[in-house]
Design a protein around this motif. Sequence first.
Motif: not given
Length: 431
Positions: A408-431
């Motif tokens: 369940w983690s590798i199919r759903y939870l992990v991809p969502i987490g990676i996308v969040i990190v990716f978008l933050h690294a690219l500056g699309i998500i600002q915190v």
Amino acid sequence: MEKPNHEQWSSKIGFILAAAGSAIGLGAIWKFPYMAGTNGGGVFFLIFILFTVFFGAPMLFAEFIIGRSTQKDAITAYKKLSPNTPWHLVGVIGVISSFVLLSFYSVVGGWILSYMVRSLTGDLSGLSNEQYGDLFGQIISNPWEVTITQLIFLIMTIAVVQGGIQNGIEKANKYMMPSLFILFIILVIRSVTLEGGMEGIKFFLMPDMHEITSKTFIMALGQSFFALSVGLSVMVTYGSYLSKTESLPRSVTSIVSLNIFISLLAGLAIFPAVFEHIAYGSVFFAIFMILLLFATLTSAFSILEIIVATIAKDDVGKRKKVAWIAGILVFLLGIPAALSNGILADFKPLFNKTIFDLSDYFVSNIALPTGCLLIALFVGLKIPKAVLKEELLRSSSASTKLFTVWYWSIRYLVPIGIVIVFLHALGIIQV
């Protein structure tokens, strides 16, 4: 059937130490204290542990499954599991990124060598913090010193990797990893007994929930992937040398536990000293530099190994030649990065970044999250569930509940987490 000449780890402890050594590099010892110090201290450590268990560990399982099930290198493994598809490009991305990573990682290894030699000869004795900073600037801007030390660091790496899995990487890690732990314990004892050192310990070990921000979560999530050396198929390569009789759950648990423990030691060694505003002293600084060198080398072994394994293709006779050719190519590729703080300091081809910073940005913010996402999608979508279950639970007493949670983690939870990190690294998500 496995090829007779396909190398394997000679023991479970040898594999665990090598895999932990790959993960326990500058990410755990150098980057982790910095990340914790700028993101809430104890609360960051707590969240990092949770994310390492629920995000980092599932990725580690995924790469080990790909590697052990195929007993192939990082590119061929994907071809074997999904023939006649473009999925092998995940391995190609990993190998190319490893070239880039080692090209600037070896530069940092050279810096550490420079400091270590100076600390052992007594040249750093009595220096103030400001003088340490000035010396660092002198070292990284000296073109001859940075290129020569980078080359020496790579020769040390090549010398181990050319020896193969059992007689090279495994043997080196069996000596270096225990030594690293002993040196760390010495530093921690010295650090926590400093006058005023308890302030640093409290900052690191006592979570202040008022310090929690969205940035804390995103940074801890990114560190959980970075700290376990996942995303570049390095662990696919190490997993390919793992016997089918070994338990993946036990191995992953050991590696994750060692990684968290080293992060704990790093915090205990560094934060009290930082709060006390003093250097370790010449002897303890030398110990710290030796420790850093060991940690950097054990990571470098795994980065070079993915390149060598992919090119040599199980041909043991080619390993030595391939290791030296690949190492020299890495050195040549890394020269511009080595000179980025000196004669090439003003050369900023993209995003106003030097070659060194650009290489770091590419690997950390683009290649790693992309690799993690693609590996998670590949395992969750392309490998049959029954095959994944068989491989994860093979030679293990773990219950099917573990597989259910992991799947369940590798199919759903992990991809969502990676996308969040990716978008933050690219500056699309600002915190």
